[in-house]
Design an enzyme around this catalytic site. Structure first.
Site, PDB file in Angstrom:
ATOM      1  N   HIS A 159       0.842  -1.201   0.000  1.00 41.97           N
ATOM      2  CA  HIS A 159       0.000   0.000   0.000  1.00 41.97           C
ATOM      3  C   HIS A 159       0.876   1.249   0.000  1.00 41.97           C
ATOM      4  O   HIS A 159       2.059   1.185   0.347  1.00 41.97           O
ATOM      5  CB  HIS A 159      -0.917   0.049   1.232  1.00 41.97           C
ATOM      6  CG  HIS A 159      -2.143  -0.785   1.103  1.00 41.97           C
ATOM      7  ND1 HIS A 159      -2.166  -2.113   1.450  1.00 41.97           N
ATOM      8  CD2 HIS A 159      -3.385  -0.487   0.650  1.00 41.97           C
ATOM      9  CE1 HIS A 159      -3.387  -2.593   1.220  1.00 41.97           C
ATOM     10  NE2 HIS A 159      -4.147  -1.628   0.741  1.00 41.97           N
ATOM     11  N   LYS A 192      -0.457   4.876   4.624  1.00 42.30           N
ATOM     12  CA  LYS A 192      -1.319   3.922   5.345  1.00 42.30           C
ATOM     13  C   LYS A 192      -0.767   3.700   6.749  1.00 42.30           C
ATOM     14  O   LYS A 192       0.441   3.540   6.926  1.00 42.30           O
ATOM     15  CB  LYS A 192      -1.396   2.600   4.571  1.00 42.30           C
ATOM     16  CG  LYS A 192      -2.402   1.627   5.185  1.00 42.30           C
ATOM     17  CD  LYS A 192      -2.803   0.532   4.230  1.00 42.30           C
ATOM     18  CE  LYS A 192      -3.719  -0.492   4.893  1.00 42.30           C
ATOM     19  NZ  LYS A 192      -4.986   0.114   5.332  1.00 42.30           N
TER      20      LYS A 192
HETATM   21  P1  NAD Z   1      -7.309   9.552   5.231  1.00 37.82           P
HETATM   22  O1  NAD Z   1      -6.384   9.787   6.392  1.00 37.82           O
HETATM   23  O2  NAD Z   1      -6.981  10.190   3.923  1.00 37.82           O
HETATM   24  O3  NAD Z   1      -8.794  10.038   5.611  1.00 37.82           O
HETATM   25  C1  NAD Z   1      -9.369   9.880   6.874  1.00 37.82           C
HETATM   26  C2  NAD Z   1     -10.181  11.134   7.131  1.00 37.82           C
HETATM   27  O4  NAD Z   1     -10.932  10.967   8.347  1.00 37.82           O
HETATM   28  C3  NAD Z   1      -9.304  12.384   7.298  1.00 37.82           C
HETATM   29  O5  NAD Z   1      -9.767  13.430   6.468  1.00 37.82           O
HETATM   30  C4  NAD Z   1      -9.468  12.719   8.781  1.00 37.82           C
HETATM   31  O6  NAD Z   1      -9.333  14.106   9.066  1.00 37.82           O
HETATM   32  C5  NAD Z   1     -10.888  12.221   9.009  1.00 37.82           C
HETATM   33  N1  NAD Z   1     -11.237  12.040  10.429  1.00 37.82           N
HETATM   34  C6  NAD Z   1     -10.448  11.638  11.450  1.00 37.82           C
HETATM   35  N2  NAD Z   1     -11.147  11.638  12.603  1.00 37.82           N
HETATM   36  C7  NAD Z   1     -12.409  12.046  12.299  1.00 37.82           C
HETATM   37  C8  NAD Z   1     -13.590  12.248  13.060  1.00 37.82           C
HETATM   38  N3  NAD Z   1     -13.624  12.050  14.384  1.00 37.82           N
HETATM   39  N4  NAD Z   1     -14.713  12.677  12.415  1.00 37.82           N
HETATM   40  C9  NAD Z   1     -14.707  12.897  11.077  1.00 37.82           C
HETATM   41  N5  NAD Z   1     -13.597  12.725  10.310  1.00 37.82           N
HETATM   42  C10 NAD Z   1     -12.467  12.300  10.920  1.00 37.82           C
HETATM   43  O7  NAD Z   1      -7.433   7.976   5.090  1.00 37.82           O
HETATM   44  P2  NAD Z   1      -8.044   7.128   3.863  1.00 37.82           P
HETATM   45  O8  NAD Z   1      -6.960   6.660   2.981  1.00 37.82           O
HETATM   46  O9  NAD Z   1      -9.203   7.855   3.292  1.00 37.82           O
HETATM   47  O10 NAD Z   1      -8.545   5.837   4.663  1.00 37.82           O
HETATM   48  C11 NAD Z   1      -9.505   5.936   5.713  1.00 37.82           C
HETATM   49  C12 NAD Z   1      -9.771   4.528   6.268  1.00 37.82           C
HETATM   50  O11 NAD Z   1     -10.402   3.745   5.263  1.00 37.82           O
HETATM   51  C13 NAD Z   1      -8.508   3.759   6.676  1.00 37.82           C
HETATM   52  O12 NAD Z   1      -8.799   2.991   7.812  1.00 37.82           O
HETATM   53  C14 NAD Z   1      -8.238   2.864   5.475  1.00 37.82           C
HETATM   54  O13 NAD Z   1      -7.511   1.700   5.781  1.00 37.82           O
HETATM   55  C15 NAD Z   1      -9.667   2.533   5.083  1.00 37.82           C
HETATM   56  N6  NAD Z   1      -9.853   2.103   3.682  1.00 37.82           N
HETATM   57  C16 NAD Z   1     -10.732   1.100   3.486  1.00 37.82           C
HETATM   58  C17 NAD Z   1     -11.020   0.684   2.200  1.00 37.82           C
HETATM   59  C18 NAD Z   1     -12.062  -0.375   2.006  1.00 37.82           C
HETATM   60  O14 NAD Z   1     -12.363  -0.745   0.847  1.00 37.82           O
HETATM   61  N7  NAD Z   1     -12.668  -0.889   3.101  1.00 37.82           N
HETATM   62  C19 NAD Z   1     -10.379   1.278   1.094  1.00 37.82           C
HETATM   63  C20 NAD Z   1      -9.486   2.317   1.328  1.00 37.82           C
HETATM   64  C21 NAD Z   1      -9.238   2.743   2.637  1.00 37.82           C
END
Ligand code: NAD
Length: 274
Positions: free
Chosen positions: A161, A165
């Site tokens: 990744h 991450k």
């Molecule tokens: P990222 O860090 O770019 O985004 C996370 C967002 O959440 C940020 O903008 C952050 O400010 C916000 N955030 C944090 N605390 C918060 C709160 N209390 N209230 C509202 N917003 C809040 O991360 P990302 O790459 O977008 O990934 C997010 C999650 O999704 C990770 O856990 C990742 O592993 C997961 N993910 C899952 C899949 C899937 O298919 N299930 C795919 C991609 C990513």
């Protein structure tokens, strides 16, 4: 003008990598109505227009920092944030009975247990990976693990990744490990080796191993290796654009509207359950 037939979607963590993809996907979907998006209290994004966030026209809906608003108004709240945000979102989903689609990975065992309990009264859809390809892969891995005797075949899951991450192995790698363990009729926890270093000793029969790489902007790559003697099977998946996760998640969010309480996954959405 509000249309009752539209599926009302709220997005937490809307300014994140996935949040912005989800936002674009909802705005482009004629069956969806965006009810709002949140960020954490104190985020510099709070107050910005949601349309402008993704280079679209001004929507007149600002990024909020109160997730209760979303859970009150939305048919489904789509949540890709951080494990520390999961507890409050779980509490709100349960309080309002709002369908909750959870994509956040790296949750603790305690959080997983709380989510399972909450799903007795609230519709919750949780998946480590929302791509169609990965969900097919899960079934193939389970099938291969069931067919190949463990004394002759070693299973190793390798994932790569992007360098931002924060959890490892990835939720998808662990889901693939669980699929392999199910194929062998064992619990992953009893056979997993999440990483290796130093003098490890020889590989125990039946172990399911994991290896992790982090770098660049890789959206997500997973390969499950079945090592036999003088032969190897490799089954894998490469995501080249995280839009596939957003597309799958919004497809799943629409599927969730009107569902009764339960703990759903992508296999349910895709009709791949046994
Ligand atoms: P990222 O860090 O770019 O985004 C996370 C967002 O959440 C940020 O903008 C952050 O400010 C916000 N955030 C944090 N605390 C918060 C709160 N209390 N209230 C509202 N917003 C809040 O991360 P990302 O790459 O977008 O990934 C997010 C999650 O999704 C990770 O856990 C990742 O592993 C997961 N993910 C899952 C899949 C899937 O298919 N299930 C795919 C991609 C990513």
């Amino acid at each position: 003008m509000s249309n009752a037939a539209l599926k009302k979607i709220g997005i937490t963590g809307v300014a994140g990598r996935m949040g912005q993809m989800l936002l674009k996907t909802v705005l482009a979907d004629p069956e969806c109505e965006l009810v709002g998006g949140t960020e954490y209290v104190g985020s510099p994004h709070v107050g910005a227009d949601l349309g402008e966030l993704v280079g679209a026209k001004v929507l007149g809906i600002n990024i909020g920092d109160n997730p209760a608003d979303l859970f009150e108004k939305a048919d489904v709240v789509v949540d890709f944030t951080l494990p520390k945000a999961t507890d409050i979102h779980l509490e709100l989903a349960t309080k309002h009975g709002t369908a909750w689609l959870l994509g956040t990975t790296g949750l603790s065992a305690e959080q997983d247990a709380q989510i399972s309990k909450a799903s007795e009264t609230t519709p919750i859809l949780q998946a480590a990976n929302f791509s169609l390809g990965v969900n097919l892969l899960l079934g193939l891995v389970k099938q291969a693990a069931a067919a190949l005797p463990e004394q002759d075949w070693d299973i190793e899951v390798v994932e790569t990744h992007h360098n931002q991450k924060i959890d490892a192995p990835s939720g998808t790698a662990l889901a693939l490990g669980i699929a392999a363990a199910e194929g062998r009729d064992v619990e992953l926890e009893d056979v997993q080796k999440l990483s290796r270093e130093g003098v490890t000793g020889v590989r125990p029969v039946g172990e399911i191993g994991f290896a992790t790489m982090r770098g660049g902007d890789v959206a997500g790559e997973h390969q499950v290796n079945f090592f036999g003697t003088s032969e190897r099977i490799e089954i894998g998946h490469r995501a080249s654009d995280r839009a596939i996760f957003a597309k799958g998640a919004i497809h799943a969010a629409k599927w969730m509207v009107g569902k009764s309480a339960g703990h759903y996954d992508m296999q349910d959405v895709l009709g791949l359950t046994d």
